[in-house]
Motif scaffolding. Sequence first.
Motif, PDB file in Angstrom:
ATOM      1  N   ILE A  99     -32.354  39.158 -48.398  1.00  0.00           N
ATOM      2  CA  ILE A  99     -31.810  38.376 -49.699  1.00  0.00           C
ATOM      3  C   ILE A  99     -30.249  37.672 -49.922  1.00  0.00           C
ATOM      4  CG2 ILE A  99     -31.907  38.448 -52.012  1.00  0.00           C
ATOM      5  CD1 ILE A  99     -34.570  39.843 -52.049  1.00  0.00           C
ATOM      6  N   VAL A 100     -29.687  39.391 -49.288  1.00  0.00           N
ATOM      7  CA  VAL A 100     -27.991  39.491 -50.445  1.00  0.00           C
ATOM      8  C   VAL A 100     -27.493  37.541 -49.037  1.00  0.00           C
ATOM      9  CG1 VAL A 100     -25.673  39.695 -50.111  1.00  0.00           C
ATOM     10  CG2 VAL A 100     -27.647  41.506 -51.622  1.00  0.00           C
ATOM     11  N   GLY A 101     -28.082  37.545 -47.495  1.00  0.00           N
ATOM     12  CA  GLY A 101     -27.904  37.081 -46.562  1.00  0.00           C
ATOM     13  C   GLY A 101     -27.909  35.313 -46.544  1.00  0.00           C
ATOM     14  N   TRP A 102     -29.299  35.649 -47.010  1.00  0.00           N
ATOM     15  CA  TRP A 102     -29.720  34.052 -47.726  1.00  0.00           C
ATOM     16  C   TRP A 102     -28.958  33.515 -48.837  1.00  0.00           C
ATOM     17  CZ3 TRP A 102     -32.158  31.251 -51.544  1.00  0.00           C
ATOM     18  CH2 TRP A 102     -32.686  30.668 -51.388  1.00  0.00           C
ATOM     19  N   SER A 103     -28.862  34.782 -49.458  1.00  0.00           N
ATOM     20  CA  SER A 103     -28.217  33.826 -50.575  1.00  0.00           C
ATOM     21  C   SER A 103     -26.310  33.843 -50.605  1.00  0.00           C
ATOM     22  CB  SER A 103     -27.737  34.931 -51.796  1.00  0.00           C
ATOM     23  OG  SER A 103     -29.405  35.086 -52.125  1.00  0.00           O
ATOM     24  N   PHE A 104     -26.174  33.980 -49.638  1.00  0.00           N
ATOM     25  CA  PHE A 104     -24.770  33.850 -49.522  1.00  0.00           C
ATOM     26  C   PHE A 104     -24.111  32.813 -48.225  1.00  0.00           C
ATOM     27  CE2 PHE A 104     -19.807  34.681 -48.599  1.00  0.00           C
ATOM     28  CZ  PHE A 104     -19.703  34.834 -49.326  1.00  0.00           C
ATOM     29  N   GLY A 105     -25.033  32.333 -47.562  1.00  0.00           N
ATOM     30  CA  GLY A 105     -25.134  31.131 -46.726  1.00  0.00           C
ATOM     31  C   GLY A 105     -25.409  29.307 -47.380  1.00  0.00           C
ATOM     32  N   MET A 106     -26.804  30.246 -48.187  1.00  0.00           N
ATOM     33  CA  MET A 106     -26.560  29.000 -50.101  1.00  0.00           C
ATOM     34  C   MET A 106     -25.821  28.544 -50.376  1.00  0.00           C
ATOM     35  SD  MET A 106     -30.046  28.231 -49.619  1.00  0.00           S
ATOM     36  CE  MET A 106     -29.678  28.141 -47.663  1.00  0.00           C
ATOM     37  N   PHE A 107     -24.795  29.675 -50.404  1.00  0.00           N
ATOM     38  CA  PHE A 107     -23.351  29.567 -51.490  1.00  0.00           C
ATOM     39  C   PHE A 107     -22.091  29.160 -50.539  1.00  0.00           C
ATOM     40  CE2 PHE A 107     -18.978  31.216 -52.300  1.00  0.00           C
ATOM     41  CZ  PHE A 107     -18.743  31.016 -53.009  1.00  0.00           C
ATOM     42  N   PHE A 108     -22.229  29.414 -49.420  1.00  0.00           N
ATOM     43  CA  PHE A 108     -21.780  28.666 -47.950  1.00  0.00           C
ATOM     44  C   PHE A 108     -21.826  27.376 -48.052  1.00  0.00           C
ATOM     45  CE2 PHE A 108     -19.282  27.513 -44.340  1.00  0.00           C
ATOM     46  CZ  PHE A 108     -18.546  28.987 -44.527  1.00  0.00           C
ATOM     47  N   LEU A 109     -23.195  27.316 -48.035  1.00  0.00           N
ATOM     48  CA  LEU A 109     -23.146  25.488 -47.421  1.00  0.00           C
ATOM     49  C   LEU A 109     -22.920  24.948 -48.765  1.00  0.00           C
ATOM     50  CD1 LEU A 109     -26.197  25.755 -46.009  1.00  0.00           C
ATOM     51  CD2 LEU A 109     -24.553  25.568 -44.833  1.00  0.00           C
ATOM     52  N   TRP A 110     -23.512  25.883 -49.913  1.00  0.00           N
ATOM     53  CA  TRP A 110     -23.091  24.355 -51.344  1.00  0.00           C
ATOM     54  C   TRP A 110     -21.722  24.290 -51.656  1.00  0.00           C
ATOM     55  CZ3 TRP A 110     -19.939  26.402 -55.030  1.00  0.00           C
ATOM     56  CH2 TRP A 110     -20.131  25.942 -56.787  1.00  0.00           C
ATOM     57  N   SER A 111     -20.572  25.923 -51.548  1.00  0.00           N
ATOM     58  CA  SER A 111     -19.423  25.233 -51.464  1.00  0.00           C
ATOM     59  C   SER A 111     -19.007  24.448 -50.800  1.00  0.00           C
ATOM     60  CB  SER A 111     -18.764  27.060 -51.306  1.00  0.00           C
ATOM     61  OG  SER A 111     -18.687  27.388 -49.713  1.00  0.00           O
ATOM     62  N   GLU A 112     -18.789  24.117 -48.562  1.00  0.00           N
ATOM     63  CA  GLU A 112     -18.747  23.005 -48.001  1.00  0.00           C
ATOM     64  C   GLU A 112     -19.168  22.026 -49.541  1.00  0.00           C
ATOM     65  OE1 GLU A 112     -19.485  22.531 -43.598  1.00  0.00           O
ATOM     66  OE2 GLU A 112     -21.422  22.981 -44.651  1.00  0.00           O
ATOM     67  N   LYS A 113     -20.405  21.649 -49.615  1.00  0.00           N
ATOM     68  CA  LYS A 113     -20.627  20.022 -50.323  1.00  0.00           C
ATOM     69  C   LYS A 113     -19.061  20.219 -51.464  1.00  0.00           C
ATOM     70  CE  LYS A 113     -25.216  19.562 -48.446  1.00  0.00           C
ATOM     71  NZ  LYS A 113     -26.916  19.722 -49.450  1.00  0.00           N
ATOM     72  N   TRP A 114     -19.873  20.852 -52.287  1.00  0.00           N
ATOM     73  CA  TRP A 114     -18.911  20.427 -53.202  1.00  0.00           C
ATOM     74  C   TRP A 114     -17.392  20.734 -53.039  1.00  0.00           C
ATOM     75  CZ3 TRP A 114     -14.416  23.874 -54.904  1.00  0.00           C
ATOM     76  CH2 TRP A 114     -13.845  24.034 -56.269  1.00  0.00           C
ATOM     77  N   SER A 115     -16.445  21.710 -51.767  1.00  0.00           N
ATOM     78  CA  SER A 115     -15.387  20.806 -51.454  1.00  0.00           C
ATOM     79  C   SER A 115     -15.195  19.401 -50.342  1.00  0.00           C
ATOM     80  CB  SER A 115     -14.552  22.041 -50.334  1.00  0.00           C
ATOM     81  OG  SER A 115     -15.830  21.999 -49.528  1.00  0.00           O
ATOM     82  N   ASP A 116     -16.012  19.160 -50.412  1.00  0.00           N
ATOM     83  CA  ASP A 116     -15.956  17.904 -49.184  1.00  0.00           C
ATOM     84  C   ASP A 116     -15.803  16.930 -50.935  1.00  0.00           C
ATOM     85  OD1 ASP A 116     -15.601  18.996 -47.238  1.00  0.00           O
ATOM     86  OD2 ASP A 116     -17.926  18.446 -46.610  1.00  0.00           O
ATOM     87  N   TYR A 117     -16.897  16.872 -52.064  1.00  0.00           N
ATOM     88  CA  TYR A 117     -16.912  16.289 -53.069  1.00  0.00           C
ATOM     89  C   TYR A 117     -15.999  15.637 -53.678  1.00  0.00           C
ATOM     90  CZ  TYR A 117     -18.397  14.283 -57.355  1.00  0.00           C
ATOM     91  OH  TYR A 117     -18.597  13.287 -58.405  1.00  0.00           O
ATOM     92  N   VAL A 118     -14.902  16.916 -54.320  1.00  0.00           N
ATOM     93  CA  VAL A 118     -13.706  17.265 -54.313  1.00  0.00           C
ATOM     94  C   VAL A 118     -12.799  16.410 -54.140  1.00  0.00           C
ATOM     95  CG1 VAL A 118     -11.643  18.874 -55.640  1.00  0.00           C
ATOM     96  CG2 VAL A 118     -14.654  19.286 -56.461  1.00  0.00           C
ATOM     97  N   ALA A 119     -12.324  16.926 -52.356  1.00  0.00           N
ATOM     98  CA  ALA A 119     -11.361  16.397 -51.855  1.00  0.00           C
ATOM     99  C   ALA A 119     -11.423  14.626 -52.000  1.00  0.00           C
ATOM    100  CB  ALA A 119     -11.881  16.915 -50.194  1.00  0.00           C
ATOM    101  N   GLU A 120     -12.821  14.430 -51.664  1.00  0.00           N
ATOM    102  CA  GLU A 120     -12.856  12.389 -51.562  1.00  0.00           C
ATOM    103  C   GLU A 120     -12.054  12.253 -52.785  1.00  0.00           C
ATOM    104  OE1 GLU A 120     -17.287  12.310 -51.189  1.00  0.00           O
ATOM    105  OE2 GLU A 120     -16.749  12.723 -48.519  1.00  0.00           O
ATOM    106  N   LYS A 121     -12.221  12.817 -53.785  1.00  0.00           N
ATOM    107  CA  LYS A 121     -11.944  12.252 -55.133  1.00  0.00           C
ATOM    108  C   LYS A 121     -10.623  12.286 -55.402  1.00  0.00           C
ATOM    109  CE  LYS A 121     -16.193  11.431 -56.840  1.00  0.00           C
ATOM    110  NZ  LYS A 121     -16.379  10.294 -56.671  1.00  0.00           N
ATOM    111  N   ILE A 122      -9.907  13.146 -54.297  1.00  0.00           N
ATOM    112  CA  ILE A 122      -8.572  13.029 -54.985  1.00  0.00           C
ATOM    113  C   ILE A 122      -7.939  12.345 -53.869  1.00  0.00           C
ATOM    114  CG2 ILE A 122      -6.324  14.757 -54.266  1.00  0.00           C
ATOM    115  CD1 ILE A 122      -8.504  17.425 -54.568  1.00  0.00           C
ATOM    116  N   THR A 123      -7.208  11.002 -54.694  1.00  0.00           N
ATOM    117  CA  THR A 123      -6.511  10.242 -53.191  1.00  0.00           C
ATOM    118  C   THR A 123      -5.143  10.164 -53.206  1.00  0.00           C
ATOM    119  OG1 THR A 123      -6.339   9.124 -55.769  1.00  0.00           O
ATOM    120  CG2 THR A 123      -8.252   8.822 -54.789  1.00  0.00           C
ATOM    121  N   ILE A 124      -5.055  11.531 -52.782  1.00  0.00           N
ATOM    122  CA  ILE A 124      -3.423  10.978 -52.321  1.00  0.00           C
ATOM    123  C   ILE A 124      -3.285  11.967 -51.085  1.00  0.00           C
ATOM    124  CG2 ILE A 124      -2.301  12.382 -54.226  1.00  0.00           C
ATOM    125  CD1 ILE A 124      -3.223  15.516 -53.220  1.00  0.00           C
ATOM    126  N   SER A 125      -1.879  11.486 -50.054  1.00  0.00           N
ATOM    127  CA  SER A 125      -1.828  11.812 -48.853  1.00  0.00           C
ATOM    128  C   SER A 125      -2.313  13.067 -48.273  1.00  0.00           C
ATOM    129  CB  SER A 125      -0.309  11.289 -48.642  1.00  0.00           C
ATOM    130  OG  SER A 125       0.112  12.436 -48.177  1.00  0.00           O
TER     131      SER A 125
END
Length: 198
Positions: A99-125
């Motif tokens: 359960i812990v491993g599956w939950s953390f795997g979901m957290f890892f994938l969520w943080s990957e999508k979230w960080s990609d989304y935030v980085a796309e919004k930042i328009t600096i070099s």
Amino acid sequence: MVNWLGDRLRLIAYSSDWKWNHFWDTIVSKKQLKKLPKFSSLFKSKLHQKVFCLIMVMIGVVGAAIVFKLFPEEGLFGIHHRHILWQWHYSMYVIIPLIVGWSFGMFFLWSEKWSDYVAEKITISPIIKATIWGIVLALLTLITSYALYSGEFQIVPFVHQALQISPLFLLVIAVIKTLSTNIGFSLGWRGGKIFPSI
């Protein structure tokens, strides 16, 4: 190596003039690969793909078991082949780590999508993005030096030290490393995600 093999399997499947004796020495161009269908299209259905992947995983597990049996000394991951007196009632202890491993795997994938989304919004070099993240990463080392953890070089020492670290702090390290890996990738840093996810 897997990408290399996959590219050649795609060429074999979709090229009428392909010969097996060219398997090892043929240079595959990017233009050639772009024209080919994706690797997933080699399968007749999702079930076919899942069965194929399951068989490959089973081959990997059997291969690892054989290697650990033949070479019982400590390996790359600090894993030993140990004799275990297994009893059926121990199986209930497997549920919580799953359960812990599956939950953390979901957290890892969520943080990957979230960080990609935030980085796309930042328009600096990209250079400024990478520099900012370098400074943040340096500050994270004030919490734990494992923010700079390199699995390739530190996984065996870490396995030995982990028993002296509290479970709560191990969880803090895991969260910091998950976020720092995914945000770093989104901001232009490069490396691998396999060891950080482990």
